[in-house]
Design a protein around this motif. Structure first.
Motif, PDB file in Angstrom:
ATOM      1  N   ASP A   1       0.578   4.656  11.400  1.00  0.00           N
ATOM      2  CA  ASP A   1       1.290   5.486  11.618  1.00  0.00           C
ATOM      3  C   ASP A   1       2.378   6.240  11.016  1.00  0.00           C
ATOM      4  OD1 ASP A   1       3.311   6.793  13.457  1.00  0.00           O
ATOM      5  OD2 ASP A   1       4.426   5.117  14.496  1.00  0.00           O
ATOM      6  N   CYS A   2       2.075   7.547  10.633  1.00  0.00           N
ATOM      7  CA  CYS A   2       3.111   8.404   9.521  1.00  0.00           C
ATOM      8  C   CYS A   2       3.867   9.196   9.339  1.00  0.00           C
ATOM      9  CB  CYS A   2       1.699   8.987   9.396  1.00  0.00           C
ATOM     10  SG  CYS A   2       0.223   8.613   8.407  1.00  0.00           S
ATOM     11  N   GLU A   3       4.409   8.671  11.421  1.00  0.00           N
ATOM     12  CA  GLU A   3       6.005   9.247  11.540  1.00  0.00           C
ATOM     13  C   GLU A   3       6.749   8.032  11.292  1.00  0.00           C
ATOM     14  OE1 GLU A   3       7.315  12.053  12.321  1.00  0.00           O
ATOM     15  OE2 GLU A   3       5.411  12.690  11.212  1.00  0.00           O
ATOM     16  N   GLN A   4       6.062   6.681  11.340  1.00  0.00           N
ATOM     17  CA  GLN A   4       7.113   5.372  11.279  1.00  0.00           C
ATOM     18  C   GLN A   4       7.205   4.917   9.600  1.00  0.00           C
ATOM     19  OE1 GLN A   4       5.680   2.095  12.851  1.00  0.00           O
ATOM     20  NE2 GLN A   4       7.544   0.598  12.520  1.00  0.00           N
ATOM     21  N   PHE A   5       6.021   5.187   9.278  1.00  0.00           N
ATOM     22  CA  PHE A   5       5.650   4.738   7.512  1.00  0.00           C
ATOM     23  C   PHE A   5       5.177   5.948   6.737  1.00  0.00           C
ATOM     24  CE2 PHE A   5       4.268   0.702   9.260  1.00  0.00           C
ATOM     25  CZ  PHE A   5       5.200   0.428   8.660  1.00  0.00           C
TER      26      PHE A   5
ATOM     27  N   MET B   1      11.124  -3.324  10.492  1.00  0.00           N
ATOM     28  CA  MET B   1      11.998  -3.261   9.164  1.00  0.00           C
ATOM     29  C   MET B   1      10.906  -2.738   8.119  1.00  0.00           C
ATOM     30  SD  MET B   1      13.794  -6.869   9.268  1.00  0.00           S
ATOM     31  CE  MET B   1      14.733  -6.864   8.106  1.00  0.00           C
ATOM     32  N   MET B   2       9.629  -2.695   8.017  1.00  0.00           N
ATOM     33  CA  MET B   2       9.324  -2.423   6.429  1.00  0.00           C
ATOM     34  C   MET B   2       8.339  -1.499   6.503  1.00  0.00           C
ATOM     35  SD  MET B   2       7.793  -5.516   6.537  1.00  0.00           S
ATOM     36  CE  MET B   2       7.634  -4.901   4.896  1.00  0.00           C
ATOM     37  N   PRO B   3       9.283  -0.526   7.077  1.00  0.00           N
ATOM     38  CA  PRO B   3       9.019   1.126   5.837  1.00  0.00           C
ATOM     39  C   PRO B   3      10.174   1.386   5.324  1.00  0.00           C
ATOM     40  CG  PRO B   3       8.829   1.384   8.204  1.00  0.00           C
ATOM     41  CD  PRO B   3       9.018  -0.153   8.699  1.00  0.00           C
TER      42      PRO B   3
ATOM     43  N   ALA C   1       2.097   5.624   2.389  1.00  0.00           N
ATOM     44  CA  ALA C   1       2.525   6.755   3.930  1.00  0.00           C
ATOM     45  C   ALA C   1       4.043   7.011   3.216  1.00  0.00           C
ATOM     46  CB  ALA C   1       2.026   5.898   4.108  1.00  0.00           C
ATOM     47  N   CYS C   2       4.651   5.804   2.576  1.00  0.00           N
ATOM     48  CA  CYS C   2       6.008   6.324   2.353  1.00  0.00           C
ATOM     49  C   CYS C   2       6.411   6.513   0.881  1.00  0.00           C
ATOM     50  CB  CYS C   2       6.713   4.968   1.686  1.00  0.00           C
ATOM     51  SG  CYS C   2       7.005   4.138   4.146  1.00  0.00           S
ATOM     52  N   GLU C   3       5.474   7.349   0.227  1.00  0.00           N
ATOM     53  CA  GLU C   3       5.663   7.480  -1.030  1.00  0.00           C
ATOM     54  C   GLU C   3       5.724   6.762  -2.429  1.00  0.00           C
ATOM     55  OE1 GLU C   3       6.997  11.433  -1.038  1.00  0.00           O
ATOM     56  OE2 GLU C   3       5.766  12.473   0.312  1.00  0.00           O
ATOM     57  N   THR C   4       5.202   5.143  -1.818  1.00  0.00           N
ATOM     58  CA  THR C   4       5.496   4.036  -2.832  1.00  0.00           C
ATOM     59  C   THR C   4       4.092   4.246  -3.734  1.00  0.00           C
ATOM     60  OG1 THR C   4       7.257   3.520  -2.038  1.00  0.00           O
ATOM     61  CG2 THR C   4       6.678   2.008  -3.301  1.00  0.00           C
ATOM     62  N   PRO C   5       3.982   4.340  -4.951  1.00  0.00           N
ATOM     63  CA  PRO C   5       3.174   3.530  -5.629  1.00  0.00           C
ATOM     64  C   PRO C   5       2.648   1.859  -5.429  1.00  0.00           C
ATOM     65  CG  PRO C   5       4.265   4.544  -7.191  1.00  0.00           C
ATOM     66  CD  PRO C   5       5.176   4.547  -5.803  1.00  0.00           C
ATOM     67  N   VAL C   6       1.104   2.669  -6.159  1.00  0.00           N
ATOM     68  CA  VAL C   6       0.293   0.556  -5.492  1.00  0.00           C
ATOM     69  C   VAL C   6       0.118   0.121  -7.310  1.00  0.00           C
ATOM     70  CG1 VAL C   6       1.053   1.280  -3.698  1.00  0.00           C
ATOM     71  CG2 VAL C   6      -0.983   1.881  -4.722  1.00  0.00           C
ATOM     72  N   VAL C   7       0.057  -0.834  -6.910  1.00  0.00           N
ATOM     73  CA  VAL C   7      -0.968  -1.867  -8.476  1.00  0.00           C
ATOM     74  C   VAL C   7      -1.613  -2.301  -7.394  1.00  0.00           C
ATOM     75  CG1 VAL C   7      -1.057  -2.737 -10.529  1.00  0.00           C
ATOM     76  CG2 VAL C   7       0.745  -1.112 -10.825  1.00  0.00           C
ATOM     77  N   THR C   8      -3.080  -2.014  -7.804  1.00  0.00           N
ATOM     78  CA  THR C   8      -3.595  -3.488  -6.853  1.00  0.00           C
ATOM     79  C   THR C   8      -4.944  -3.882  -7.295  1.00  0.00           C
ATOM     80  OG1 THR C   8      -5.112  -1.915  -5.617  1.00  0.00           O
ATOM     81  CG2 THR C   8      -3.638  -1.710  -4.419  1.00  0.00           C
ATOM     82  N   THR C   9      -5.081  -4.671  -7.129  1.00  0.00           N
ATOM     83  CA  THR C   9      -6.816  -5.562  -7.497  1.00  0.00           C
ATOM     84  C   THR C   9      -7.416  -4.491  -7.476  1.00  0.00           C
ATOM     85  OG1 THR C   9      -5.982  -7.721  -7.171  1.00  0.00           O
ATOM     86  CG2 THR C   9      -8.174  -7.684  -7.727  1.00  0.00           C
ATOM     87  N   ALA C  10      -8.099  -4.451  -8.468  1.00  0.00           N
ATOM     88  CA  ALA C  10      -9.563  -3.358  -8.937  1.00  0.00           C
ATOM     89  C   ALA C  10     -10.576  -4.429  -7.688  1.00  0.00           C
ATOM     90  CB  ALA C  10     -10.146  -3.320 -10.615  1.00  0.00           C
ATOM     91  N   LEU C  11     -10.593  -3.820  -6.272  1.00  0.00           N
ATOM     92  CA  LEU C  11     -11.804  -4.141  -5.155  1.00  0.00           C
ATOM     93  C   LEU C  11     -12.771  -2.973  -5.076  1.00  0.00           C
ATOM     94  CD1 LEU C  11      -9.201  -7.142  -3.452  1.00  0.00           C
ATOM     95  CD2 LEU C  11     -11.013  -7.527  -5.052  1.00  0.00           C
TER      96      LEU C  11
END
Length: 222
Positions: A32-36, A115-117, A144-154
């Motif tokens: 939901d890109c309006e919520q997030f 509370m997550m957004p 969706a909130c424009e917060t960059p991520v660092v994840t495992t390379a899956l």
């Protein structure tokens, strides 16, 4: 079955490897890109790293704490926020105590979805060091909130994260430190990657698009 729906190409490959012959359609998780969406959070935290998920072995949180402990050498003002609960919580809290960083790490327990957004918007980076995953909603919500991520390379995350963050090999504390350090050290890079992430979610993972694809698939089968 006339048709099988799955979230990722990786899921489809697994099904085909098990001998499934039915037609398989990929429809990703919808957000939901309006919520997030990017917004001013209720509170702001400078240089905050965020994890959201179940506190269990497969999520790799102990590797994140290892990485965070090393990261404090370069970014002593940074904090780590861990949202979620699970069987490893007490063990992870003790790990922080042993490192002497308990005051830099907050464990919130489970929070309501509403509370997550704010959790994403008040954070500089979202980190998911899982040892295995499907297509985690938390990564999509963060982007969706424009917060960059660092994840495992899956495999299923590479195309999602490309240009909107970094991936690191499983259990590679050094690579996670390096990737998080790059983002913390460069606010303009965070902004740039955040915008790439938001655009990608809008184009590929918005709730409207996934509902439309699902509906069209159902009509096609009927």
């Amino acid at each position: 079955a006339n048709r099988i729906l799955c979230y990722t190409e990786t899921d489809r490959t697994r099904l085909e490897d098990r001998g499934i012959k039915s037609d398989i359609t990929i429809i990703p998780n919808g957000i939901d890109c309006e919520q997030f969406k990017p917004s001013e959070p209720a509170s702001t935290a400078s240089n905050q790293v965020l994890f959201v998920g179940r506190l269990k072995e497969g999520k790799g949180v102990r590797f994140l704490i290892d990485a965070f402990n090393r990261l404090l050498t370069y970014h002593p003002e940074t904090s780590l926020k861990i949202v979620g609960d699970g069987p490893q919580r007490s063990e992870l809290e003790q790990q922080c105590v042993e490192y002497g960083i308990r005051d830099r790490v907050s464990f919130t327990g489970d929070l309501s979805y509403d509370m997550m957004p704010d959790q994403y918007n008040e954070s500089d980076i979202f980190v998911l060091p899982s040892l295995s995953e499907g297509l985690p909603r938390t990564v999509l919500e963060s982007l969706a909130c424009e917060t960059p991520v660092v994840t495992t390379a899956l495999p299923q995350l590479e195309s999602v994260v490309d240009g909107a963050g970094y991936t690191a090999p499983k259990r590679s504390i050094e690579e996670f430190v390096r990737s998080i350090d790059k983002l913390l050290s460069d606010p303009s890079l965070r902004t740039q990657m955040g915008k790439v992430g938001r655009e990608r979610i809008m184009n590929r993972f918005s709730w409207d698009k996934t509902v439309k694809s699902t509906t069209e698939t159902y009509y096609d089968v009927i």
